[in-house]
Design an enzyme around this catalytic site. Sequence first.
Site, PDB file in Angstrom:
ATOM      1  N   PRO A   2       0.821  -1.213   0.000  1.00 23.31           N
ATOM      2  CA  PRO A   2       0.000   0.000   0.000  1.00 23.31           C
ATOM      3  C   PRO A   2       0.857   1.267   0.000  1.00 23.31           C
ATOM      4  CG  PRO A   2      -0.692  -1.543   1.721  1.00 23.31           C
ATOM      5  CD  PRO A   2       0.604  -2.047   1.174  1.00 23.31           C
ATOM      6  N   GLU A   3       0.536   2.162  -0.912  1.00 31.64           N
ATOM      7  CA  GLU A   3       1.157   3.476  -0.930  1.00 31.64           C
ATOM      8  C   GLU A   3       0.049   4.499  -0.671  1.00 31.64           C
ATOM      9  OE1 GLU A   3       3.971   4.139  -4.104  1.00 31.64           O
ATOM     10  OE2 GLU A   3       4.238   1.998  -4.423  1.00 31.64           O
ATOM     11  N   LYS A  59       1.234   7.360   4.477  1.00 28.95           N
ATOM     12  CA  LYS A  59       0.666   6.021   4.577  1.00 28.95           C
ATOM     13  C   LYS A  59       0.074   5.745   5.954  1.00 28.95           C
ATOM     14  CE  LYS A  59       4.572   4.677   1.682  1.00 28.95           C
ATOM     15  NZ  LYS A  59       5.754   3.803   1.580  1.00 28.95           N
ATOM     16  N   ARG A 238      15.828   0.268  -3.818  1.00 30.73           N
ATOM     17  CA  ARG A 238      14.649  -0.349  -4.413  1.00 30.73           C
ATOM     18  C   ARG A 238      14.846  -0.539  -5.918  1.00 30.73           C
ATOM     19  NH1 ARG A 238      10.204   0.347  -1.170  1.00 30.73           N
ATOM     20  NH2 ARG A 238       9.405  -1.403  -2.357  1.00 30.73           N
TER      21      ARG A 238
END
Length: 253
Positions: A2-3, A59, A238
């Site tokens: 989830p972002e 978030k 990432r």
Amino acid sequence: MPELPEVERARAAIERGALGRRIAAVDDADSFVCRPHAPGEIAAALTGQVLEEAHRRGKTMWVDTTGPVLGLHLGMAGQVVIDGGPAPRGWDRFSVTFEDGGRLALRDKRRLSRAVLDPDLSALGPDAAEIGRDAFRRRVGRGTLPLKARLLDQSTIAGVGNLLADETLWRARLSPLRRSGELSAEELDALRRALRAATRDAIARGGVHRGNLMPSRRRGGHCPRCGTPLERATVGGRTTFWCPREQMGGEPG
Ligand SMILES: [Zn+2]
């Protein structure tokens, strides 16, 4: 994972479906998800209270009640389920049952979500979707971090994860490798516009995985605009994809 857009959809679901309801019971038995609270502590604080307003920064979500504030974080794979039946295998890590018999559950196979009273928001930067132009220029456009790493830093701005960062940089035609402090004011403004548009689209379409770049964001993928094979590298820890023709500049770190 989830972002910001996924969390905003969860917040909106709480706003639509759970406000104004009185809490009859709380299952806070998972002391890992509910750390640092002991089992029963959140239940004692919230039973009998009414949910009043649902908020979000980055978030992190929190719900004002007539009692203490309930903080919720979806972790890597969590979701908010309102008025669904119980999940199999104990995947509802935290839940609230309302006096009307409905419930709000924090459902998470991976058990990395959090429920906490009075969450501490002091380490979070301004929300990535709401930050103003001048604050964005000042906070993002500084230092030697690669731009991608700067966007992912939740204390700079809150809410951008790996996919939204790649989508945003591709839309803005900016290299993830550029040093943040070397961007012009015009480039920073374009980046902010791209971030807002990418976020808006993701909320409307159901998540960051529906971005324009996402179908091509894989080994062998090509830029959806110009057809150039996408570059792939690890940036800011990432996996990162970008178009080397349109997103030029910066050195691999
Ligand atoms: Zn391209």
